[in-house]
Write a protein that holds these residues in place. Sequence first.
Motif, PDB file in Angstrom:
ATOM      1  N   UNK A 112      40.806  -1.031  61.160  1.00 36.91           N
ATOM      2  CA  UNK A 112      41.937  -0.249  60.674  1.00 36.91           C
ATOM      3  C   UNK A 112      43.227  -1.055  60.804  1.00 36.91           C
ATOM      4  N   UNK A 113      44.143  -0.898  59.864  1.00 39.28           N
ATOM      5  CA  UNK A 113      45.440  -1.568  59.994  1.00 39.28           C
ATOM      6  C   UNK A 113      46.329  -0.859  61.007  1.00 39.28           C
ATOM      7  N   UNK A 114      47.384  -1.531  61.399  1.00 36.86           N
ATOM      8  CA  UNK A 114      48.363  -0.927  62.297  1.00 36.86           C
ATOM      9  C   UNK A 114      49.711  -0.905  61.585  1.00 36.86           C
ATOM     10  N   UNK A 141      46.747  -6.047  59.273  1.00 39.96           N
ATOM     11  CA  UNK A 141      45.321  -6.019  59.531  1.00 39.96           C
ATOM     12  C   UNK A 141      45.026  -6.826  60.790  1.00 39.96           C
ATOM     13  N   UNK A 142      43.962  -6.483  61.457  1.00 42.35           N
ATOM     14  CA  UNK A 142      43.645  -7.157  62.709  1.00 42.35           C
ATOM     15  C   UNK A 142      43.353  -8.640  62.469  1.00 42.35           C
ATOM     16  N   UNK A 143      43.935  -9.479  63.298  1.00 41.55           N
ATOM     17  CA  UNK A 143      43.773 -10.925  63.240  1.00 41.55           C
ATOM     18  C   UNK A 143      44.256 -11.509  61.911  1.00 41.55           C
ATOM     19  N   UNK A 144      45.265 -10.884  61.321  1.00 44.37           N
ATOM     20  CA  UNK A 144      45.929 -11.465  60.159  1.00 44.37           C
ATOM     21  C   UNK A 144      47.414 -11.540  60.484  1.00 44.37           C
ATOM     22  N   UNK A 191      51.520   6.255  58.471  1.00 42.72           N
ATOM     23  CA  UNK A 191      50.143   5.783  58.506  1.00 42.72           C
ATOM     24  C   UNK A 191      49.942   4.822  57.338  1.00 42.72           C
ATOM     25  N   UNK A 192      48.942   3.943  57.458  1.00 49.70           N
ATOM     26  CA  UNK A 192      48.678   2.945  56.413  1.00 49.70           C
ATOM     27  C   UNK A 192      47.188   2.915  56.103  1.00 49.70           C
ATOM     28  N   UNK A 193      46.863   2.501  54.888  1.00 46.38           N
ATOM     29  CA  UNK A 193      45.478   2.299  54.468  1.00 46.38           C
ATOM     30  C   UNK A 193      45.394   0.922  53.820  1.00 46.38           C
ATOM     31  N   UNK A 250      44.752   3.712  59.189  1.00 44.68           N
ATOM     32  CA  UNK A 250      45.200   3.370  60.537  1.00 44.68           C
ATOM     33  C   UNK A 250      44.877   4.503  61.500  1.00 44.68           C
ATOM     34  N   UNK A 251      44.364   4.123  62.667  1.00 46.10           N
ATOM     35  CA  UNK A 251      44.076   5.118  63.698  1.00 46.10           C
ATOM     36  C   UNK A 251      45.259   5.320  64.634  1.00 46.10           C
ATOM     37  N   UNK A 252      46.336   4.631  64.372  1.00 44.27           N
ATOM     38  CA  UNK A 252      47.573   4.836  65.133  1.00 44.27           C
ATOM     39  C   UNK A 252      48.679   5.210  64.157  1.00 44.27           C
TER      40      UNK A 252
END
Length: 855
Positions: free
Chosen positions: A657-659, A685-688, A733-735, A742-744
């Motif tokens: 999920x993005x943040x 995005x995670x690790x980007x 929130x983001x998609x 996003x879960x946050x």
Amino acid sequence: MSHICMKVAAAVMFFASTTAQAEIVEHHDKPWQIVSYSVTGTTADPHAVVMDIAFESNGDLWIGRRDGLFFFDGYEWKRFGIEHGLPSNACRAVKVTQAGVLWVGTDRGCGTFDGETFETHGSQQGLAGPSIKRIHEDPDGTMWFCCDRWPDGTTAAAGLTSYSDGRWTSYRLADGLPSDQLNDYYRDSKGNQYAVTAKGIAQRFGDRWAMLDIPGFPVGGFPFDVAETPTGELISSIRIAPGDMRVFIAREGHWQDIGNSANKSLVTRSGQILSTEVEIEKSRMRVVTYHDGQWTPASAWTNNTYLGPSNLIEAPDGAIWSVGRGFFRWENGNPQWTQFSGLPTLVHVDSRDQIWFIGDQETWVLRGDRFLSAPALEGRVWRERKGRIWCSHNGVLVEVSLDALQIERRHPNILLSQLRKTALDMDGNIWVWLIIDGRDEVRVFTDGDWKVLPPELFSYGRLKELKADARSGVLALLMSRPKPSRIRRFNSDFSVQDISTAPGVPMFGRMWSDRFGLWATGPRGLLYAPAGKDTVLSEVERFHDAEILGTQVTPAATCLSAEFTAGGRSYYSFDGQNWTTIKFQHSANFVSSGKGQQLYFSVNNKLYHDSREHESPLRFLEPPLSGPVSRIRHQANGDIWFVQGDQMLRYRPRKTAPRPSVRIGASKIVSGDNSPTLVSFSALNRFEPDPNPESFNYSWQIDDGVWSSFTDMPEEAMPLGDLPTGKHVLRLKAINAAGMVSDSVAEAAFSIHPLPVQERPWFLSVVALTLITVLGLALAATTARIKLKTYAQGLEHLVQDRTAELRDRQHRETELVEDKLEKLSRRLVLQTRLATIGQMTASNDSTGHRHGNLD
């Protein structure tokens, strides 16, 4: 840059008589597979030396650096130091145990750390030395600490220490180690334990250590590590001279130099032997792999950043992290983007989630991760029915099994040279449109046999189009000039239904059917008949003067592009009730999406895709190569295949999920001010490390209000001044492109303040009125003051006159009183005298009487 390839043709299986000859090559040399990171925002030196790295089970990582302990969850950084209880900021070693406990080794001891509390567990007395280079854990939970004399070699004590059940045990020269300067520790699959020291590698025998009894170890060699290969051989990175690194393998009872200048080697969980190749003069490095006796590149070169690798570690997700002066992450065989060569045209994704690539002389089918050959097919006849693909082979229509990849049945009476179109109706019947001797003929394959529609059904005119109807049978567009066009619905029982148009509405030249109804287009305008009432087409008013340039149908909406007489191209989607405008900053084109699950637009070599199942109208995706995208196909496993220019690409969306993040330009906003307030949306995005806000769609909420639908970034700032005064919170929130929400939730606080009095519309009028009033009052006061002064002066004169008059009266009265007193006094004196005389007279009379009596 040279192309680094991983050949997958060896995995090919041949099922057909015609063998595909081309070699399929998967390229793994693209720079987007390597992502560099720097710890920005937490330290002044983003390129400080990274000592060690360790991973939580979920992929979160801990990094030991000279300037502190860092935590990275793939989105944000946190730093810990002596102010958080660590004994030193020089964090040299980190290890997350099987139980999830974090051990931290510094140049001043070690212990466990939970972000708030550092516990030494008695390591001050138990360690062989205070400076810890590496920490390892055995399968039984025993911890091992490699102590050296870092940083300047003057530390008095060093060695190897184990910790188990609260007991510390240390090993030094006296215990058989060739040196007490420890570089690493390793335990192989047989339980053998090895200590990597500055003077060689030792093996443990009971409570003693002894130099590893394998000849060929380079004299004076300085080993950095030791590991076990899948075949049980030992491998080690050894510095044989200053600046000269080599990788050695213990093979056939002897250490052998297998080349490659590297500081560190790694054997992954899958058995890959990896190391790094460095070009100092070009300040770059890359990952290399050892196979069949040679090293071959496995990753791209880093971009002009020499990292000086000191460690190579595999993450839980299989990615390889290299640390040193900075660090990078390499996706290792599971990149987000992969380029393929040797593949023909991307054609179809079948119900087994297999991808079909068809060329003039070859057919490849991707099943899982294996490319399989199929009969050399031809044409573009692609319909799937009951586990078979309908296509053409050697000039006739054939059925190819999805499982066996073999021709199961031929239809010699359906020639490719006569075939114009095929359609698969909702009942699974195959329809074909043939031109035989210049006349149209339609056949339907139903109940295992071909049936020919009566020729009189086409007496009205020639066929122009044949398409499957969304409800039953097929739709045929018949042309007969100068008569208007006609649409007919053919059912498999040969029943016919004519589609008419409303009075005054001309018939158009194209048609399609979806779950919402029936559509037709032509040179200008758009016709529509809703489902259940689709026998009469009526004009859609908004497109009266528009040319319909392209159409695409998804399960959620019908989309089209239209160009109006006034100019400009616009994009619209229809969900059965409402039209929605799809906006682009530049000209866009529809790109096929295979089974129609998502709709793609090509915009300047970039892609936007419409994914209504996620309530997200558009998300951005940027393929790595240049050139327009001409074809897209989806697999059920989430992989997306692209044809970009003449290249074949596979995209594997991130499943994390993005943040999101949100910023408001002004934290204080004036009530009633409806001018847009600068609001910045972003996500990661995670690790980007380099976020592109256009890669996401956003949904927001103000206070406890309703969340908005996901949409792209607002082109303008948001008007917030119409909210009530007080404190407010904007949530976001983001998609991302993979449809992960996003879960946050990101939050930004702001407040609405009343409009200042001086800025309100009535303020000037009130000020003017007040000024006039004040001036009037001042004038009246002045007049009153003058009158009062005059009155006071008159009163003063009157008082003076009255005072003088009173004084005169008092004086006269005083004189009168004095006169009366004087008169009264004289009268009193006179009366006194008269009284005296009277008394004297009386006395004389009395004396004479007495004298008379005597007589």
